[in-house]
Write a protein that holds these residues in place. Structure first.
Motif, PDB file in Angstrom:
ATOM      1  N   ARG A  71       5.641  23.224  12.170  1.00 14.90           N
ATOM      2  CA  ARG A  71       5.275  21.653  12.091  1.00 14.90           C
ATOM      3  C   ARG A  71       4.003  21.708  13.315  1.00 14.90           C
ATOM      4  O   ARG A  71       4.578  21.859  14.526  1.00 14.90           O
ATOM      5  CB  ARG A  71       6.474  20.859  12.171  1.00 14.90           C
ATOM      6  N   HIS A  72       2.963  21.072  12.938  1.00 11.55           N
ATOM      7  CA  HIS A  72       2.089  20.894  14.049  1.00 11.55           C
ATOM      8  C   HIS A  72       1.189  19.592  13.829  1.00 11.55           C
ATOM      9  O   HIS A  72       1.033  19.109  12.741  1.00 11.55           O
ATOM     10  CB  HIS A  72       1.162  22.010  14.339  1.00 11.55           C
ATOM     11  N   SER A  73       0.601  19.123  14.834  1.00  8.34           N
ATOM     12  CA  SER A  73      -0.315  17.868  14.993  1.00  8.34           C
ATOM     13  C   SER A  73      -1.607  18.426  14.058  1.00  8.34           C
ATOM     14  O   SER A  73      -1.811  19.662  13.988  1.00  8.34           O
ATOM     15  CB  SER A  73      -0.253  17.306  16.092  1.00  8.34           C
ATOM     16  N   LYS A  74      -2.516  17.388  14.173  1.00 13.91           N
ATOM     17  CA  LYS A  74      -3.717  17.632  13.720  1.00 13.91           C
ATOM     18  C   LYS A  74      -4.608  18.905  14.513  1.00 13.91           C
ATOM     19  O   LYS A  74      -4.584  19.029  15.618  1.00 13.91           O
ATOM     20  CB  LYS A  74      -4.753  16.450  13.731  1.00 13.91           C
ATOM     21  N   LEU A  75      -5.235  19.792  13.656  1.00 14.68           N
ATOM     22  CA  LEU A  75      -5.883  20.839  14.220  1.00 14.68           C
ATOM     23  C   LEU A  75      -7.293  20.160  14.900  1.00 14.68           C
ATOM     24  O   LEU A  75      -7.827  19.444  14.323  1.00 14.68           O
ATOM     25  CB  LEU A  75      -6.376  21.966  13.256  1.00 14.68           C
TER      26      LEU A  75
END
Length: 364
Positions: free
Chosen positions: A269-273
């Protein structure tokens, strides 16, 4: 070799005094005077891990996570914690937990993550405060070198990557021995003046008693004058999380692919690229949402940890890439690190790596 001797080796590497206040490290189950038949190292100490220890003839389990975290009010086998503890007791198996003592270690959990990713470590993300004191003492000038050597051997005088650090200055001290004194210099009832060296060294918390003992043992004076003063400086090689960098910057896609491959992630899971290259990163094994603000302040391109909640991802604020790789995934190599350390220190019996995958989370 007794269990307490293994514990001494572990605490020489990761002193319990550096574990977080909320934690429960140390010997949780068992008798430290027992002779060790074998050591099994695991990330968690579940019932299956205790069974594995029995099968492999190990009577000491070194677990990263403490199986007893909150207080136990009964032992009836009603839950997985009680069942693991009961089985360990029935089979005379000791359980030692190292957890945040190793989290805070310069060569601990986060060092292992950076090494696995091929990044070079540079500094601690959240240095630990309140772990340093300054020792100030005075000795006859002719004794100052021998005293400094003893203090350094006991662990004083380390500053980051430098050792044997001290400040000395020359002056004159005075004292008058009383009737019941046994002075090394001077005479009873007469004021004595002595050319002395003032010595100042930093003392890490875990070395304090050893350093003071070395001071008193080495010093020739019957009464040794010294000050041990708490200082607000942080220990730059001790604390949560670590900052590192890649020799060659990666694209965000390359970085996420590297994480998934090297850390064997079932999902990321990651934040906005942000479309920015990833060169400087921060990592923190385990639950690391509390380190987001420190990662932003450090100006890293990405912060890798676990257990981020929904609203934690908003705090990226397009300043960095937040990446949650999973709690187990972020700490999975820790048991290998412990085995490597103990295997170098102990050669007369086996230190075994648990084969049990204790990850409670599964992915589609």
């Amino acid at each position: 070799m007794q269990i307490k001797e293994v514990i001494a080796l572990l605490e020489q590497w990761a002193p319990r005094s550096y574990a977080e206040d909320f934690d429960n490290t140390g010997l949780l189950v068992g008798d430290s005077a027992k002779t060790v038949s074998g050591i099994l190292v695991s990330l968690d100490c579940l019932e299956a891990v205790v069974d594995e220890a029995v099968d492999k003839g190990c009577n000491l389990i070194v677990s990263f996570h403490p199986i007893i975290f909150k207080g136990l009010k009964k032992l009836t086998g009603a839950d997985y914690v009680q069942r693991a503890v009961l089985k360990a007791i029935k089979n005379d198996i000791a359980i030692y937990a190292i957890h945040t003592a190793l989290d805070n270690n310069w060569e601990g959990v986060n060092h292992q993550i950076l090494e696995t990713l091929g990044a070079q470590k540079s500094s601690v993300l959240i240095p630990k405060a309140g772990t340093l004191k300054k020792l100030i003492t005075y000795a006859p000038q002719q004794e100052s070198k021998a005293l400094l050597d003893a203090l350094f051997t006991a662990g004083a005088g380390a500053i980051g990557q430098y050792s044997e650090c001290a400040f000395t200055s020359e002056g004159e001290g005075s004292f008058k021995p009383g009737a019941d004194a046994n002075p090394a210099l001077g005479s009873k009832g007469q004021r004595h003046y002595e050319k002395e060296t003032r010595i100042e060294v930093l003392v890490p918390q875990h070395c304090e008693s050893r350093v003071v003992s070395a001071l008193i043992k080495t010093h020739s004076y019957e009464e040794v004058a010294y000050d041990l003063i708490p200082i607000s400086n942080t220990n730059k090689q001790l604390g949560m999380g670590m900052i590192g960098s890649f020799e060659n910057p990666l694209s965000e896609a390359e970085f996420l692919a590297l994480l998934k491959s090297r850390m064997h992630c079932g999902g990321i899971r990651h934040s906005k690229l942000l479309g920015k290259p990833i060169e400087k990163i921060a990592v923190l094994g385990g639950s690391g949402a509390f380190g987001i603000s420190a990662a932003k302040a450090a100006g890293v391109d990405a912060y890798v940890s676990a257990d981020f909640k929904y609203h934690d991802f908003f705090s990226a604020e397009e300043q960095l890439l937040l990446v949650d790789i999973g709690h187990y995934e972020s700490e999975q190599y820790t048991k290998n690190l412990i085995v490597q350390y103990l295997s170098k220190k102990i050669t007369n019996f086996a230190v075994l790596l648990s084969e049990i995958n204790t990850n409670p989370i599964f992915y589609l």
